[in-house]
Design an enzyme around this catalytic site. Structure first.
Site, PDB file in Angstrom:
ATOM      1  N   SER A 192      32.122 -74.648 -53.295  1.00 22.55           N
ATOM      2  CA  SER A 192      30.970 -73.729 -53.297  1.00 22.55           C
ATOM      3  C   SER A 192      30.591 -73.542 -54.756  1.00 22.55           C
ATOM      4  O   SER A 192      31.285 -72.875 -55.507  1.00 22.55           O
ATOM      5  CB  SER A 192      31.351 -72.391 -52.665  1.00 22.55           C
ATOM      6  OG  SER A 192      31.906 -72.592 -51.391  1.00 22.55           O
ATOM      7  N   LYS A 223      24.730 -72.599 -48.796  1.00 23.08           N
ATOM      8  CA  LYS A 223      26.093 -72.043 -48.735  1.00 23.08           C
ATOM      9  C   LYS A 223      26.144 -70.636 -49.338  1.00 23.08           C
ATOM     10  O   LYS A 223      26.774 -69.731 -48.776  1.00 23.08           O
ATOM     11  CB  LYS A 223      27.050 -72.990 -49.472  1.00 23.08           C
ATOM     12  CG  LYS A 223      28.454 -72.464 -49.692  1.00 23.08           C
ATOM     13  CD  LYS A 223      29.207 -72.229 -48.400  1.00 23.08           C
ATOM     14  CE  LYS A 223      30.629 -71.748 -48.712  1.00 23.08           C
ATOM     15  NZ  LYS A 223      31.284 -71.206 -47.512  1.00 23.08           N
ATOM     16  N   LYS A 236      33.123 -64.760 -56.414  1.00 25.70           N
ATOM     17  CA  LYS A 236      32.428 -65.832 -57.150  1.00 25.70           C
ATOM     18  C   LYS A 236      31.157 -66.238 -56.411  1.00 25.70           C
ATOM     19  O   LYS A 236      30.080 -66.353 -56.999  1.00 25.70           O
ATOM     20  CB  LYS A 236      33.391 -67.030 -57.304  1.00 25.70           C
ATOM     21  CG  LYS A 236      32.825 -68.284 -57.906  1.00 25.70           C
ATOM     22  CD  LYS A 236      32.637 -69.465 -56.947  1.00 25.70           C
ATOM     23  CE  LYS A 236      33.618 -69.689 -55.882  1.00 25.70           C
ATOM     24  NZ  LYS A 236      33.418 -70.835 -55.022  1.00 25.70           N
TER      25      LYS A 236
HETATM   26  P1  NAD Z   1      42.170 -73.185 -53.612  1.00 27.12           P
HETATM   27  O1  NAD Z   1      42.233 -72.347 -54.829  1.00 27.12           O
HETATM   28  O2  NAD Z   1      43.113 -72.966 -52.501  1.00 27.12           O
HETATM   29  O3  NAD Z   1      42.277 -74.747 -54.022  1.00 27.12           O
HETATM   30  C1  NAD Z   1      41.717 -75.283 -55.174  1.00 27.12           C
HETATM   31  C2  NAD Z   1      42.596 -76.448 -55.617  1.00 27.12           C
HETATM   32  O4  NAD Z   1      41.986 -77.049 -56.742  1.00 27.12           O
HETATM   33  C3  NAD Z   1      44.001 -76.001 -56.041  1.00 27.12           C
HETATM   34  O5  NAD Z   1      44.968 -76.758 -55.328  1.00 27.12           O
HETATM   35  C4  NAD Z   1      44.043 -76.286 -57.533  1.00 27.12           C
HETATM   36  O6  NAD Z   1      45.313 -76.687 -58.008  1.00 27.12           O
HETATM   37  C5  NAD Z   1      43.025 -77.421 -57.630  1.00 27.12           C
HETATM   38  N1  NAD Z   1      42.475 -77.565 -58.977  1.00 27.12           N
HETATM   39  C6  NAD Z   1      41.926 -76.619 -59.768  1.00 27.12           C
HETATM   40  N2  NAD Z   1      41.525 -77.153 -60.938  1.00 27.12           N
HETATM   41  C7  NAD Z   1      41.826 -78.478 -60.864  1.00 27.12           C
HETATM   42  C8  NAD Z   1      41.673 -79.571 -61.760  1.00 27.12           C
HETATM   43  N3  NAD Z   1      41.141 -79.406 -62.975  1.00 27.12           N
HETATM   44  N4  NAD Z   1      42.107 -80.790 -61.368  1.00 27.12           N
HETATM   45  C9  NAD Z   1      42.660 -80.976 -60.140  1.00 27.12           C
HETATM   46  N5  NAD Z   1      42.844 -79.974 -59.258  1.00 27.12           N
HETATM   47  C10 NAD Z   1      42.428 -78.744 -59.622  1.00 27.12           C
HETATM   48  O7  NAD Z   1      40.645 -73.072 -53.102  1.00 27.12           O
HETATM   49  P2  NAD Z   1      40.125 -73.307 -51.616  1.00 27.12           P
HETATM   50  O8  NAD Z   1      40.287 -72.051 -50.831  1.00 27.12           O
HETATM   51  O9  NAD Z   1      40.687 -74.575 -51.087  1.00 27.12           O
HETATM   52  O10 NAD Z   1      38.557 -73.486 -51.885  1.00 27.12           O
HETATM   53  C11 NAD Z   1      38.017 -74.671 -52.466  1.00 27.12           C
HETATM   54  C12 NAD Z   1      36.500 -74.524 -52.492  1.00 27.12           C
HETATM   55  O11 NAD Z   1      36.017 -74.355 -51.147  1.00 27.12           O
HETATM   56  C13 NAD Z   1      36.013 -73.292 -53.259  1.00 27.12           C
HETATM   57  O12 NAD Z   1      34.821 -73.601 -53.916  1.00 27.12           O
HETATM   58  C14 NAD Z   1      35.789 -72.252 -52.179  1.00 27.12           C
HETATM   59  O13 NAD Z   1      34.843 -71.257 -52.560  1.00 27.12           O
HETATM   60  C15 NAD Z   1      35.308 -73.120 -51.037  1.00 27.12           C
HETATM   61  N6  NAD Z   1      35.559 -72.611 -49.689  1.00 27.12           N
HETATM   62  C16 NAD Z   1      36.735 -72.017 -49.361  1.00 27.12           C
HETATM   63  C17 NAD Z   1      36.939 -71.561 -48.059  1.00 27.12           C
HETATM   64  C18 NAD Z   1      38.241 -70.908 -47.643  1.00 27.12           C
HETATM   65  O14 NAD Z   1      38.289 -70.341 -46.548  1.00 27.12           O
HETATM   66  N7  NAD Z   1      39.301 -70.971 -48.441  1.00 27.12           N
HETATM   67  C19 NAD Z   1      35.933 -71.728 -47.101  1.00 27.12           C
HETATM   68  C20 NAD Z   1      34.750 -72.363 -47.458  1.00 27.12           C
HETATM   69  C21 NAD Z   1      34.557 -72.802 -48.755  1.00 27.12           C
END
Ligand code: NAD
Length: 302
Positions: free
Chosen positions: A96, A171, A241
């Protein structure tokens, strides 16, 4: 087809698994070694030791990262996606993200002969695990059709939203809608409880009537009503965010957002109080404080 996948968190872990299970050869990378170790238990998924290794031989590269700064850092730099992806390949950002960031990056990729789609998802960890997410896609439509078979592995509801950045806009609108409903529902329930109605009866009656919303029938019964905010699939940090990016977009366009501004104010206050790692509906506690009620029930969710 070779696919690269970067970001194996709450969402990415499941989405990457579905891509590999659908028969695509997947090279996966995350900063967390544990996340990679978990994913590579899936046949066809292999470990990459860097962003560049995940991306350099891939026809399609996906990212699922927290937000704009992380995406910019994975894209830029000497080992980033811009340097390591092949001309003719496609970059799909499932994060997102900010529409402005997406458009800036899309232009930079285009200069290198790489097509970029913004394809944020909705449906939570449950939807990611089940492979039933909504995917909101911005960018070139022919590119969308080209990656449709891979996107179909992670979502059953694919929406082509228009040019670059439009997926990100849809989104942000979706998530502000969801958080504004939480704020409104928390406020309304605090009134009914303060006025003397039992919370279970109040929520049950409204949930089955014209005032219903997902907050009342699904989110609150599992979280707010049980004071169960810990270990969420989606954190207040990420939710705040998204709200902030939506309000930032509104300011840029001069669109008045009186309801959104209230949500933004309370979500920022929740972060100041250290509630960032908790579930997004925790900010209703601010309304509870203001109203002098607690929206808690001992009953198990139906
Ligand atoms: P999360 O924090 O669980 O996962 C993010 C991952 O990215 C982590 O494993 C982290 O280690 C990795 N990461 C961060 N920086 C990095 C880098 N430089 N190189 C490699 N890996 C890196 O987040 P999430 O909940 O999985 O969400 C991911 C995206 O999806 C976000 O943008 C969030 O807003 C969106 N989203 C989340 C949900 C939800 O329910 N969790 C639902 C819809 C959308």
């Amino acid at each position: 087809m070779q696919v690269g996948f970067i970001g194996l968190g709450h969402m990415g872990q499941h989405m990457a698994r579905h891509v590999a299970e659908a028969g695509f050869d997947l090279a996966a990378y995350d900063l967390q070694a544990d996340a990679i170790a978990q994913l590579v238990q899936t046949p066809r998924a292999r470990r990459a030791s860097s962003v560049a290794e995940a991306a350099s031989s891939a026809e399609i590269v996906f990212t699922s990262l927290p937000g704009p700064p992380e995406v910019e850092s994975v894209v830029g730099g000497p080992d980033g996606l811009l340097e390591s992806m092949q001309p003719g390949s496609v970059y799909v950002d499932l994060s997102s993200n900010s529409p402005a960031t997406v458009r800036k990056l899309s232009a930079a990729f285009a200069e290198r002969g790489i097509s970029m789609l913004d394809a944020p998802v909705a449906g939570g960890v449950t939807g990611a695990e089940a492979g039933t997410l909504s995917v909101m896609v911005g960018g070139n439509q022919a590119t969308f059709e080209r990656v449709r078979p891979v996107l179909s592995a992670i979502g059953t509801k694919l929406f082509y939203c228009g040019p670059s950045g439009n997926g990100a806009i849809v989104k942000l609108c979706n998530n502000l809608s969801s958080q504004a409903q939480i704020a409104a529902a928390g406020e309304i329930l605090s009134l009914g409880v303060k006025a003397g109605v039992d919370l279970d009866i109040l929520a049950k009656a409204i949930g089955a009537s014209t005032g219903t919303c997902r907050a009342i029938v699904d989110i609150f019964p599992k979280q707010l009503f049980r004071r169960k905010f810990e270990e969420p699939g989606f954190s207040s940090i990420l939710s705040a965010k998204d709200t902030h990016l939506a309000i930032e977009l509104a300011h840029k366009l001069g669109v008045p957002m009186p309801i959104g501004e209230i949500v933004e104010r309370d979500k920022q206050e929740a972060l100041r109080r250290g509630w960032g790692p908790l579930s997004p509906d925790v900010f209703v506690r601010l309304q509870e404080e203001r109203a002098g009620v607690v929206l808690e029930t001992a009953k198990e969710p139906a």
